[in-house]
Structure formats: C-alpha cells, structure tokens
Design an enzyme around this catalytic site. Structure first.
Site, mmCIF file in Angstrom:
data_model
loop_
_atom_site.group_PDB
_atom_site.id
_atom_site.type_symbol
_atom_site.label_atom_id
_atom_site.label_comp_id
_atom_site.label_asym_id
_atom_site.label_seq_id
_atom_site.Cartn_x
_atom_site.Cartn_y
_atom_site.Cartn_z
ATOM 1 C CE LYS A 157 15.549 38.484 -26.266
ATOM 2 N NZ LYS A 157 15.804 39.473 -26.767
ATOM 3 C CB THR A 206 17.482 41.983 -23.740
ATOM 4 O OG1 THR A 206 17.644 40.858 -24.490
ATOM 5 C CG2 THR A 206 16.415 42.489 -24.772
#
Lengths: 328, 328
Positions: B188, B245
């Site tokens: 990610k 994120t």
C-alpha cells in the site's frame, strides 16, 4: 450512432460539468432545467452560480426550460436527483427517447427502485447506461484527471458511450454490471455520511478508513444479495466513488455528516442548503432493503438512527467500535 | 499466555504508540531502541520528540538500549523498519524468543522476504502474528478510534494477541492470512506515494480515489499470485490501511510523493528526513516481484520510474490516464 446532438436533463453541478465536457468534444449540447428563472440566469451569466460556481460556461451550450427543445436528440443524459427522477421523466414521456445515460445516484424511497428501473418504467424500451465513479463535479470541471465506469446490460451501448465521454482527462471504463454500478453509487453516500460524522466528532483518518472499509463490506453484501457482482464494488463506481466522497471537502454527503457530528440535527442541516443530499433518503431505502434481503448492515443502521431517531453520533461510533471481537 | 511482561523492539512512532496502548492495559512494558543516546532522552524527557512529539510517556514504561533487559519476556513486539529488521534481530538471537507480534511493513530488498519470513529465518520456531491496519501512530496515541487486523497461521495465537491489544478505542480483528496482511501493509505504501504525487501535482480527490482503486486492484493481483487471499486486500490491512495512508497529512509515504509531485528528487526528499519511508524500497522489491510472478502493475511501474529514473510525474499520470480504453 452519430451523437451529434446531446440533451442534458438537469442543471445541477454534475449535469453542468458533463455538458462542459461533451461540449469540449464538439457535440451540440442542450441543457434542460425545470426552473425557467434559473435557466435564464445560467444562459445570461454563463455560470452555474448555485451548483458550480467559478466555472465559465461557453456560449455554445444551449440552456432551456422548454421540453420541446429536447426533441430528436441522439443521446439523453439524465442528471436529476433520484427522488425527483420520476416526476421529471413524466414530462419527457412524449419525446420517444431512444438512448439514455443516467448520472442519477440513489434509490427511490417507497418503490426501492434504482434509477435505470425508473427510466425503463417511464420511457419504455430504451437503451440505458449508468455513468458513475469518483467524480466530484468541480474537480472534473476544472480538468482534474477523473475516471468513471459506464455500465449497461447492452455492452455495445456501453462501448458507444465510452467513445462519447472519453477524453485525455476523463477516463471511462465499461462494465455490464448495471445493478452493481447503480447500487454502489447510491449506497456509498450512506457511508460518506458516516465518514463525515467521524470528521465532525474530531476523529482522524484511522477511524475514517475503518468506516470506509467496513462500510464497503456491508454495501457489497447488500449489492450481492440484490444480484450485483462483488468486483463492481471494488471498482471505480464502488470503492472509488466511496473514497472520493469520504475524502472530499466538497462532498455534500460527507459535509452533512460532519455537521451532524458537530451536534446539528438533520433538520438544521437540510434547512440550510438548496443542495439535494442523496444519502439521507438512500439511508432510509437501504434499511428497508437490508431487511428485505436479510443482510446485516451495522453502519447503515446506526446512521439511520442518528439521522431519523436523533441518536447521539458519539454513542453510535462507540457501539460500532465495541461490538464483540471477531474475525475480519 | 500470561503476557505480563512485554518487550517492544524499536523506538519509532508506532512502537512507542503500542507501548503506550499496552501500558494502559496494565502490562509491564520495556521498550528497546538501538541508540543509547536517544533512549536516554526518551527515558528522561518522557516524550518521543522525533517520532511522536506532543505525547506524554508515563513513568511506568521502561526504556533500554541493552538487549539483556529484554530477557524472559512473555511477548515480543517487533517495530523495526523492514530494511533494518534482519540486522536488529541478529542481536536478539541469543534470547530464545517464544512469541512475536510484527508491526513491520515492507519487503526486504534483495531477498524479497516478508517480515515474518525474516523473523522465522533468524529466530527459528516462534509463534508469529502480524498486526496491521489503518493506524497513523499519532492518531492512535491520542485515542482516536482505530481498527487493525492481527494475522497468524496459528489462529489460537491470533486470538490471544487480539485479547492483548483490544481496547474500547483499538478494535482488533483476527485473520489467518499472514501472507495477505503482510503484503497489503507493504504494498500500500507504493500506492500512497502515487497518491501523494497526485496531491503534489495539484490534482484532486477524483484522481486520488482513482489511484487508490486501481492501485488496490494491482497490489491484490500480486498478492494473489503470491498466495494471499483476495478478501484480505479488501479488509482493514489492505484497503483500510491504503485509504488512511492516502488521506493522512501525517503519512510519510504520501508526503514523500507530494514532495516529488512538487518537483523535488528522491534524494532531496530523503536527505531532509530522519524517518524511514518504507514505500521507497518496497517499490523496488514489488517491481521485482511483479516480474517474477508475471503480474501487470502499471502504477507501481510508473512510481519506480519516477523514483529511480527521474521520470516526470506529470507524464507518468498522463500515461496512466491515456492507456487504451477498456473494461474495468
């Protein structure tokens, strides 16, 4: 199809943005709105002051409140809030519309119908596609790179629409999962309200990401019970649209949630905006659908209680966080 | 297990946050850091000024740079950047560690190993769980509601760890897909760099949501080729962590991307931070893995070119947006 002449039904922010986009590709655009006064302002000011302020609308785009002006177009783009869709389309029944692209996101309260079902019911045997994806209108209107999915059970029609809409900054993918694309576009607004509530309570991105993730799980579950494909919910019209709606300062659904998280009631918030906040009615429809299809939707249920039963938002989040620990 | 005494290996922001969390639950916490000078500051100032500023660390938490002080603990929490993991664990080999929870997110350059593989290689036959999810450390440390997944191939150990970590504001789910949870947590960060680049270029949430969605598709594809379950990537440790994120102002990986989007080089950006930005090395490892497993990863490939071949970020986005139109 030739698609020289395209009608846009609806003068909100997204309808206006799509009018701009298609005009930039050389199509003849006529945009219809229900209120003659506002249409006159649009036409003279060349700006949609209420719904897309700050964006110049070129002279080439025609504005009208007269249904007759929409006769014999090659393609009709419907951009009307879901709860008004039926009422608006009734006016267009006489036009024998051949092809429709729906931008409407919601589920009709009462009938529990998706936009394409309402369109079929009212316009009869038409080709229908639904265009949906992460597309906050004022970003797309300013040329920010945007991606969407165009879904139709008629895959040739979906590809034709892809050609119509595609630009270097507006990337369109095709899909044949009309049910999934429409449900994703509608149900994500409930989760965006939840994300907004989390913002209003002063929580951070950890909480919002959890709501987004668990929210996607429950709306996917409902979608699958209604015949949609799981993959669609992981795509642009599901996850993508959900993500942008949860992140954007300009998303009305997220904004409404934020105001409620700060302590306002639903009535307070709706009383202060002319915008339609789709998620409010969709929450009601989704609760009915979850019962009908026997699908567990814990976040949707809590949002319903917060919106319609004045449940304290902080209690709602705490209850979601303290359900019995389990496997993911 | 008793878990009275817990060791935290690593004095970064997340290790410190977990020390706080477990201390609040009544465990005896000893936090180890490699640099004696910094450990002395932590211990005297009772604040992690570099990595978790503004958060008070209670007197009850013990800080040490001496490996001997970590003898005979019930549980070891490893919170070391992935590229340093091997070097650090070598020091702990003599301790006969029975149970490890890994917080490390990354893939070792060269060996292409996941953290749990490195732990097994160095510590032998230990129970291992990986804890991962949308958890920006300074939010969790301030009590913002946070959810994570704890994965282990030993499901009883996963449930024991769930008991250890669970609080009213820290909800832990269990999983048996260790491979998927570790890969999601590592990969990610590449997509977060891409999202940051989009921010740095001045693009909006539409673009970022598209990157997030298409990014998740490609990291899921690689994960599945490596034996992970698709569902894991749709869960908290995949989508959830990816979303936080991409959204958070405090995410280092997003921040690094933003700086590069604004025109800085990788060298410029890394020269200005003491933080480890995991995604930079993970991009390199993921490119190798995508070739090894013959998986198409267009976003990862472009990020590699931007980071390591000084490709212009705007060109990279344009190339991604103008690939040949297709089905989703």
């Amino acid at each position: 199809m030739s698609n020289k002449d395209i009608a846009i039904i609806g003068d909100g922010g997204w309808g206006t943005t799509i009018a701009l986009l298609l005009h930039s590709k050389g199509y003849n655009i006529t945009l219809w709105g229900a209120f003659n006064n506002y249409i006159k302002i649009l036409s003279s000011k060349r700006e949609n002051l209420k719904f897309l302020p700050g964006v110049k609308l070129p002279e080439g785009i025609n504005f009208t409140a007269d249904i007759e002006d929409l006769k014999n177009k090659d393609l009709y783009v419907v951009a009307v809030p879901s709860q008004y869709l039926r009422g608006v389309l009734k006016k267009f029944r006489a036009l024998s519309i051949p092809r429709v692209v729906s931008l409407t996101k919601g589920i009709e309260v009462g009938s529990l119908k998706r936009p394409s079902e309402i369109i079929s019911e009212l316009l009869g045997n038409v080709s229908i596609a639904s265009l949906s994806g992460p597309s906050i209108s004022n970003e797309t209107a300013r040329g920010i790179p945007t991606t969407v999915t165009i879904a139709s059970t008629d895959s040739e029609f979906a590809r034709e629409c892809q050609d119509v809409f595609l630009t270097e900054r507006f990337r369109a993918y095709t899909s044949n999962d009309l049910v999934g694309v429409e449900l994703g576009g509608a149900l994500k607004n409930i989760i965006a309200i939840a994300a907004g509530i989390s913002d209003g309570l002063g929580f951070g991105t950890n909480t919002k990401a959890a709501i987004l993730t668990r929210g996607l799980v429950e709306i996917t579950r409902l979608g699958m019970a209604m015949g949609a494909s799981k993959e669609t919910f992981s795509g642009l019209s599901g996850l993508g649209d959900l993500a942008t709606t949860c992140m954007s300062r300009d998303s009305r659904n997220r904004w409404l949630g934020e105001e409620i998280g700060k302590g306002k009631t639903l009535k307070d918030v709706l009383g202060n905006t002319e915008m339609v906040v789709e998620g409010v009615m969709t929450t009601k429809s989704a609760c009915e659908l979850s019962k009908k299809h026997d699908v567990e939707m814990p976040i949707t249920e809590k949002i319903y209680e917060v919106l319609y039963r004045e449940k304290n938002p902080r209690d709602a989040v705490r209850e979601l966080m303290t359900r019995s620990p389990k496997g993911e």
